[in-house]
Design a protein around this motif. Structure first.
Motif, short mmCIF file in Angstrom:
data_model
loop_
_atom_site.label_atom_id
_atom_site.label_comp_id
_atom_site.label_asym_id
_atom_site.label_seq_id
_atom_site.Cartn_x
_atom_site.Cartn_y
_atom_site.Cartn_z
N LEU A 173 2.39 3.61 8.04
CA LEU A 173 3.27 4.75 8.31
C LEU A 173 3.54 5.55 7.04
N ILE A 174 3.80 4.86 5.93
CA ILE A 174 4.02 5.54 4.65
C ILE A 174 2.77 6.32 4.24
N PHE A 175 1.59 5.71 4.47
CA PHE A 175 0.34 6.42 4.14
C PHE A 175 0.21 7.68 4.99
N LYS A 176 0.59 7.59 6.27
CA LYS A 176 0.47 8.75 7.16
C LYS A 176 1.41 9.88 6.73
N ILE A 177 2.60 9.52 6.24
CA ILE A 177 3.59 10.53 5.84
C ILE A 177 3.25 11.14 4.48
N PHE A 178 2.93 10.27 3.49
CA PHE A 178 2.74 10.72 2.11
C PHE A 178 1.27 10.81 1.69
N ASN A 179 0.36 10.38 2.58
CA ASN A 179 -1.06 10.31 2.25
C ASN A 179 -1.31 9.43 1.02
N SER A 180 -0.46 8.43 0.84
CA SER A 180 -0.56 7.51 -0.29
C SER A 180 0.24 6.24 0.03
N TYR A 181 -0.19 5.12 -0.56
CA TYR A 181 0.51 3.85 -0.38
C TYR A 181 1.50 3.56 -1.52
N THR A 182 1.58 4.44 -2.51
CA THR A 182 2.31 4.12 -3.75
C THR A 182 3.74 3.69 -3.50
N TRP A 183 4.46 4.43 -2.64
CA TRP A 183 5.87 4.07 -2.39
C TRP A 183 5.99 2.70 -1.73
N ALA A 184 5.02 2.35 -0.92
CA ALA A 184 5.05 1.03 -0.25
C ALA A 184 4.99 -0.08 -1.29
N PHE A 185 4.14 0.08 -2.31
CA PHE A 185 4.00 -0.97 -3.32
C PHE A 185 5.20 -1.00 -4.28
N PHE A 186 5.74 0.17 -4.62
CA PHE A 186 6.95 0.19 -5.44
C PHE A 186 8.12 -0.51 -4.74
N LEU A 187 8.31 -0.19 -3.47
CA LEU A 187 9.41 -0.79 -2.71
C LEU A 187 9.24 -2.31 -2.57
N ALA A 188 8.00 -2.74 -2.37
CA ALA A 188 7.74 -4.19 -2.26
C ALA A 188 8.10 -4.89 -3.56
N GLY A 189 7.78 -4.27 -4.70
CA GLY A 189 8.13 -4.84 -6.00
C GLY A 189 9.63 -5.00 -6.17
N ILE A 190 10.38 -4.00 -5.75
CA ILE A 190 11.85 -4.05 -5.85
C ILE A 190 12.40 -5.15 -4.94
N PHE A 191 11.86 -5.27 -3.73
CA PHE A 191 12.30 -6.33 -2.81
C PHE A 191 12.05 -7.72 -3.40
N CYS A 192 10.93 -7.88 -4.11
CA CYS A 192 10.64 -9.19 -4.73
C CYS A 192 11.69 -9.57 -5.76
N LEU A 193 12.13 -8.60 -6.53
CA LEU A 193 13.19 -8.88 -7.51
C LEU A 193 14.47 -9.30 -6.80
N LEU A 194 14.74 -8.69 -5.64
CA LEU A 194 15.89 -9.09 -4.83
C LEU A 194 15.71 -10.52 -4.32
N GLY A 195 14.49 -10.86 -3.91
CA GLY A 195 14.20 -12.21 -3.43
C GLY A 195 14.44 -13.27 -4.48
N SER A 196 14.16 -12.95 -5.74
CA SER A 196 14.39 -13.91 -6.82
C SER A 196 15.87 -14.25 -6.96
N LEU A 197 16.74 -13.29 -6.61
CA LEU A 197 18.19 -13.54 -6.65
C LEU A 197 18.62 -14.39 -5.46
N PHE A 198 17.99 -14.21 -4.31
CA PHE A 198 18.33 -15.01 -3.13
C PHE A 198 18.16 -16.51 -3.41
N VAL A 199 17.00 -16.87 -3.96
CA VAL A 199 16.69 -18.30 -4.09
C VAL A 199 17.55 -18.99 -5.12
N ILE A 200 18.00 -18.24 -6.12
CA ILE A 200 18.80 -18.88 -7.16
C ILE A 200 20.22 -19.16 -6.66
N LEU A 201 20.60 -18.56 -5.52
CA LEU A 201 21.91 -18.82 -4.93
C LEU A 201 21.96 -20.14 -4.17
#
Length: 428
Positions: free
Chosen positions: A379-407
């Motif tokens: 869907l992001i590719f269809k809107i922006f004709n690029s996957y870049t935002w999808a990969f940036f957002l996934a990276g940010i979510f991973c940093l959030l995940g690292s906080l989940f597990v340490i709790l």
């Protein structure tokens, strides 16, 4: 000469079964462009089919775990591999979008359920007393091994001949694996007159569950699990794990590389290169999970994955093979490395008897994340004709995940065996 314990034979059969099921799933990335070109289907529709598959095989996890308890391990593996075979065979005859969704979304999704969700922890728990974490690591890494060996081969076949020849190769491998399962797979160590690897004397077994309703078993386990904070932290972090691996990289990495002018074989080879380090990283992660604090292992895995995902768009934009190799190494090392520590924490928190089904629910969250990324990426590719935002957002979510597990707090997990007053306590 000392005879090889049959647990290792079971491990090898399971390893190659997961390889075959895994290559069906991970091959979706190499088929997006060929399906697009031949049938004229919209990429978001193709992504939707693969997203449904990811969601269904994840959601089926707890029910597959319960069905294994009721029907037995071998019968479930035979049924699942037969379902995959049916889906692969039907692919040759599909002509319409709804057929793609039915075959690759539903049939292949359900067929993958046993192999790619609860099979690894089930085999490790039932066939191994010692080296259990290592067994989980090896089995989890098997998905990467199939990717390592076969993705470049499939890409070359598609480029040189047709996607149908690539599907034909997968069909042959599935047939061979079905025959091996039928001939050599066993339900439990008793069937070959032995004990789980590393167990000196037989333990009292839990009461049989063969007459129980698998659907009731799955939902009862969920009702009990949702009352525990660790379940939500593990499920939340695993949602992010699925979003940032099979959902995004597994489905869209090759197409993302192609959009920057990389040939499909080069993109598939990079994915294969990740598989080398995934095989190493996940196996080592299983070894580490037997020895170190699983929470901190998960913290570093998610943090490093997030950093590597943020690096990828820069690497592709610069056209730097060096940066792409660095990404492949760091991302590959912890692609599925999160699984052994997550299984270990689940077993410690919920006990041996219930951990298989509970992990199935945790893995369901993983696949919801994967489905969100598989469809969302298209869907992001269809809107922006690029996957870049999808990969940036996934990276940010991973940093959030690292906080989940340490709790997740350290605690004593208790495993109870019915009919026995003894409680086995293990420090998490």
């Amino acid at each position: 000469m000392k005879r090889i314990h049959y647990s290792w034979v079971i491990l090898i059969i399971t390893f190659f079964s997961i390889i075959v099921a895994g290559i069906v799933r991970s091959s979706s990335g190499v088929f997006i462009v060929p399906f697009e070109n031949e049938f004229g289907w919209d990429r978001s529709v193709i992504s939707l089919a693969f997203a449904i598959s990811l969601f269904l095989y994840g959601l089926s996890g707890p029910f597959m775990a319960a069905l294994i308890e009721v029907l037995g391990l071998k019968k479930m593996m035979v049924l699942a591999m037969s379902t995959l075979l049916a889906g692969i065979l039907l692919t040759f005859f599909m002509q319409y979008e709804w057929q793609l969704i039915l075959i690759w979304g539903i049939i292949i999704g359900l067929g993958s359920g046993v192999f790619l969700t609860v099979l690894s922890p089930y085999v490790a728990n039932r066939w191994f007393e010692k080296r259990r974490g290592l067994a989980v690591g090896i089995l989890t890494a098997s998905t990467a091994t199939g990717q390592l060996i076969l993705l470049p081969v499939l890409a070359i076949i598609i480029e040189s001949y047709s996607w149908r020849w690539a599907i034909g190769l997968i069909l042959v491998l599935s047939l061979i694996m079905l025959a091996i399962i039928l001939l050599f797979m066993k339900n439990n160590p008793k069937e070959v007159g032995t004990l789980p690897y590393g167990l000196a004397e037989e333990k009292q077994e839990a009461v049989t569950v063969q007459n129980k309703n698998p659907i009731a078993m799955a939902f009862q386990s969920l009702i009990e699990a949702v009352r525990v904070k660790e379940f939500w932290l593990l499920a939340g972090s695993f949602f992010i794990c699925g979003l940032s691996t099979s959902g995004l990289i597994g489905t869209h990495f090759i197409s993302y590389c192609i959009s920057f002018g990389l040939p499909v074989v080069t993109a598939a080879s990079l994915l294969s290169f990740m598989g080398i380090f995934d095989l190493i990283g996940t196996t080592v992660s299983g070894w580490l999970s037997d020895r170190f604090d699983n929470r901190w292992l998960l913290f570093w895995y998610y943090a490093l994955r997030g950093a590597s995902l943020v690096l990828l768009p820069f690497a592709l934009n610069e056209g730097s093979i060096g940066l792409l190799i660095i990404f492949s190494v760091f991302y590959g090392l912890d692609w599925i490395a999160t699984v052994p520590p997550t299984i270990s924490i689940s077993r410690q928190v919920f006990g041996m008897e219930k951990s298989g089904i509970v992990y199935g629910w945790i893995f369901a969250a993983h696949q919801v994340g994967a489905a969100v990324a598989a469809y969302g990426g298209g869907l992001i590719f269809k809107i922006f004709n690029s996957y870049t935002w999808a990969f940036f957002l996934a990276g940010i979510f991973c940093l959030l995940g690292s906080l989940f597990v340490i709790l997740i707090k350290k605690h004593k997990a208790v495993t109870k065996v019915k009919g026995d007053a003894m409680e086995i306590e293990k420090r998490c």
